[in-house]
Design an enzyme around this catalytic site. Structure first.
Site, short mmCIF file in Angstrom:
data_model
loop_
_atom_site.label_atom_id
_atom_site.label_comp_id
_atom_site.label_asym_id
_atom_site.label_seq_id
_atom_site.Cartn_x
_atom_site.Cartn_y
_atom_site.Cartn_z
N CYS A 91 11.95 6.08 -0.38
CA CYS A 91 11.46 5.52 1.02
C CYS A 91 12.55 4.84 1.63
O CYS A 91 12.75 5.07 2.75
CB CYS A 91 10.19 4.81 1.13
SG CYS A 91 10.50 3.41 -0.16
N GLU A 99 2.77 1.06 3.36
CA GLU A 99 3.99 1.32 2.97
C GLU A 99 4.19 2.75 3.16
O GLU A 99 3.92 3.34 2.27
CB GLU A 99 4.33 0.54 1.65
CG GLU A 99 3.92 -0.87 1.34
CD GLU A 99 5.04 -1.80 1.88
OE1 GLU A 99 6.21 -1.07 2.53
OE2 GLU A 99 4.77 -2.77 1.97
P1 NAD Z 1 1.09 11.01 0.08
O1 NAD Z 1 0.62 10.44 1.25
O2 NAD Z 1 1.01 12.48 -0.01
O3 NAD Z 1 0.42 10.38 -1.26
C1 NAD Z 1 0.30 9.07 -1.51
C2 NAD Z 1 -0.96 8.94 -2.31
O4 NAD Z 1 -1.91 8.88 -1.03
C3 NAD Z 1 -1.47 10.03 -3.30
O5 NAD Z 1 -1.85 8.84 -4.46
C4 NAD Z 1 -2.15 10.63 -2.84
O6 NAD Z 1 -3.16 11.09 -3.84
C5 NAD Z 1 -3.09 9.57 -1.89
N1 NAD Z 1 -4.05 10.42 -0.95
C6 NAD Z 1 -3.79 11.55 -0.49
N2 NAD Z 1 -4.76 11.74 0.75
C7 NAD Z 1 -5.51 10.62 0.50
C8 NAD Z 1 -6.51 10.06 1.51
N3 NAD Z 1 -7.26 10.91 2.34
N4 NAD Z 1 -7.13 8.83 1.42
C9 NAD Z 1 -6.56 8.12 0.29
N5 NAD Z 1 -5.46 8.57 -0.63
C10 NAD Z 1 -4.95 10.04 -0.29
O7 NAD Z 1 2.71 10.67 -0.25
P2 NAD Z 1 3.58 11.06 -1.70
O8 NAD Z 1 4.21 12.22 -1.11
O9 NAD Z 1 3.00 10.54 -2.86
O10 NAD Z 1 4.65 9.85 -1.39
C11 NAD Z 1 5.98 10.00 -0.82
C12 NAD Z 1 5.97 9.19 0.58
O11 NAD Z 1 5.61 7.97 0.30
C13 NAD Z 1 7.20 9.29 1.39
O12 NAD Z 1 6.85 9.44 2.89
C14 NAD Z 1 7.83 7.80 0.96
O13 NAD Z 1 8.55 7.41 2.13
C15 NAD Z 1 6.81 6.95 0.97
N6 NAD Z 1 7.09 6.13 0.23
C16 NAD Z 1 7.11 4.76 0.94
C17 NAD Z 1 7.17 3.54 0.18
C18 NAD Z 1 7.41 2.05 0.79
O14 NAD Z 1 7.46 1.23 0.27
N7 NAD Z 1 7.62 2.22 2.21
C19 NAD Z 1 7.73 3.62 -1.14
C20 NAD Z 1 7.67 4.77 -1.82
C21 NAD Z 1 7.23 5.78 -1.07
#
Ligand code: NAD
Length: 496
Positions: free
Chosen positions: A275, A241
């Site tokens: 998002c 997502e």
């Molecule tokens: P991010 O990708 O920076 O982090 C998301 C999660 O992934 C965090 O818990 C982080 O610690 C973890 N993470 C980081 N590196 C990792 C790795 N190598 N392996 C596994 N996990 C890892 O995203 P964010 O800044 O926390 O969230 C914002 C983003 O989320 C935006 O792009 C937004 O659009 C998206 N989002 C999407 C939805 C949806 O349903 N499509 C919903 C909410 C947010």
């Protein structure tokens, strides 16, 4: 037993901060790979017991948890408000929607997933065919910070209701909310069915390689690719997502007051860190000026400030991305009718309305994730649809029109569309939620969201010997001729 009894303690800790005030909200362990593996091992042991409870037993447990969350929703909302900076009212709304999804998943899992008969078809009429959806085992959920309860709950509730145990790695910006959810689960259910691990990206990465049976990731597209690459090593399935660049289309028969209001809320609620928030608007030439006047008038009244309706940007590095998108749009001929360049060091970004922005600029093609919106004039709905469909993202979308809503919605490349409302699809538990392209794949919510955390098990049971024996070495040339005749009779004639 608690989630951490059987596993090594973490050597290091990190803090979560209130982005509006800088105050420390909580201190949490940085869990390493050994700890994550131990937690997943506990979850695996527990999975058998959780599955054996059956739909009814799991529903009872999830209802207990639901009641605890509902009773203490103020507490959860204020913790969320402190960790993200979002207004308390928005945090309450998010909690309410998450509870609704938990309730739906718990009460519908049996109906959606239990074994059901399906037609065996004409050639296999001697068989009784059925399918059930079985839990995968242990699901790893990795969450973002922007909707730290609602978003992961879309995976957690559905995975649990489907019979899986869950290990959740919340964002490093909102660990307290994740810990609160796991603590209340343990309080309600008393077993390590749903556990939490905390830390930075490395802890999330450790979860992807800790032997889970599926990873449900919500976050940025870039991290989603890394998660998928890690999971590829062990052929672990993933739900991604990811981000969005959602468009809102205003037709010439739209209610312009409603469309302007929805645009502003869709763009600036949660300080634009949504998002499926509105980032681009395409407006029919005939109503462009009137719509823009209304939007600008409304947007000028809205302020991002401490205690206001628009909170701070949760993640400091995101301010730089928002600034870059606005600066680039202005440098390429765009104009800011509300808001404008973001001062260095700012934690609050003012609602910003941009016009005359070139279609290939960052503000139109990349996820901004701030309270900004571009408004573009289009000659007709064909052009609006073509432009709306013109980015690599395809998550949500919105249409405002009295009569053409469905016709336009059906031509949009998106996982979801709201007509004459905004983001309404996310609050309807029966509707699947998820994206296409750079927005990811797989679905949370609804029957699809339950099935996402299962695998189908098909059974074909022979009820009587077939008239023509096909799956045997005793098959004769005469039977093959009979088969040919039957297939020609069934499928070789007629118009359909
Ligand atoms: P991010 O990708 O920076 O982090 C998301 C999660 O992934 C965090 O818990 C982080 O610690 C973890 N993470 C980081 N590196 C990792 C790795 N190598 N392996 C596994 N996990 C890892 O995203 P964010 O800044 O926390 O969230 C914002 C983003 O989320 C935006 O792009 C937004 O659009 C998206 N989002 C999407 C939805 C949806 O349903 N499509 C919903 C909410 C947010």
């Amino acid at each position: 037993m608690t989630s951490t009894e059987a596993v090594p303690a973490a050597a290091q800790t990190f803090t979560s901060l209130n982005p509006g005030t800088g105050e420390v909200v909580g201190t949490h362990p940085i869990h390493d790979a050994a700890h994550v593996q131990a937690v997943v091992a506990t979850a695996r042991k527990e999975a058998e017991r959780w599955q054996a409870l059956g739909f009814e037993g799991r529903k009872k447990a999830l209802v207990k948890w639901r009641k605890v969350i509902a009773r203490r929703m103020d507490e959860l909302a204020s913790l969320m408000a402190r960790e993200t900076g979002k207004p308390q009212g928005d945090a309450l709304l998010e909690t309410a929607l998450a509870i609704d999804h938990l309730a739906w998943a718990a009460s519908h899992a049996e109906k959606v997933l239990k074994r059901r008969s399906v037609s065996p078809g004409l050639l296999m009429v001697n068989q009784a065919a059925s399918v059930e959806y079985r839990p995968l085992g242990v699901v790893g959920v990795i969450g973002p910070w922007n909707y730290p309860v609602f978003t992961p709950m879309g995976s957690i509730a559905y995975a649990l209701a489907a019979g899986n145990t869950v290990v959740f790695k919340p964002s490093e910006y909102t660990p307290g909310v994740g810990v609160w959810l796991a603590d209340t689960f343990r309080e309600a259910v008393g077993r390590p069915v749903f556990q939490v691990v905390t830390g930075y990206g490395e802890t999330g990465a450790a979860l992807t390689t800790a032997g889970v049976d599926k990873v449900a990731f919500t976050g940025s597209t870039a991290t989603g690719k890394r998660v998928m690459a890690a999971c590829a090593e062990t052929l672990t399935p993933v739900v991604i997502e990811a981000g969005g660049k959602d468009a809102l289309i205003v037709a010439d028969d739209a209610d312009l007051d409603e469309a302007a209001e929805a645009t502003l809320w869709g763009a600036a609620a949660n300080a634009g860190q949504t998002c499926a928030g509105v980032e681009r608007v395409y407006v029919h030439d005939r109503v462009y000026d009137e719509f823009l006047d209304k939007l600008v008038a409304e947007a000028r009244k809205l302020k991002a400030e401490p205690g206001g309706q628009v909170g701070p940007i949760t993640m400091p590095s995101q301010v730089d991305i928002i600034r870059r998108h606005i600066d680039d749009a202005l440098a390429r001929g765009g104009r800011a009718l509300v808001g404008g360049p973001v001062p260095e060091g700012a934690r609050f970004v003012q609602p910003t309305v941009l016009v005359d922005v070139p279609e290939d600029s960052a503000a139109i093609q990349e996820e901004t994730f701030g309270p900004t919106v571009t408004v573009t004039r289009v000659r007709d709905m064909d052009e609006a649809i073509e432009r709306a469909n013109g980015t690599r993202y395809a998550l949500g979308s919105t249409v405002f029109s009295k009569d053409q809503g469905m016709a336009i919605a059906e031509r949009l490349r998106a996982g979801m569309t709201a007509i004459n409302g905004v983001i309404s699809f996310a609050g309807i538990p029966t509707l699947p939620f998820g994206g296409v392209g750079d927005s990811g794949f797989g679905r949370i919510h609804g029957p699809d969201g339950l099935r996402e955390f299962t695998y189908p098990h098909a059974i074909a049971r022979q009820r009587f010997k077939p008239a023509i024996a096909l799956t045997t070495f005793r098959r004769t040339a005469k039977e093959e001729q009979q088969l040919t005749k039957v297939v020609r009779g069934l499928y070789g004639r007629g118009r359909k």
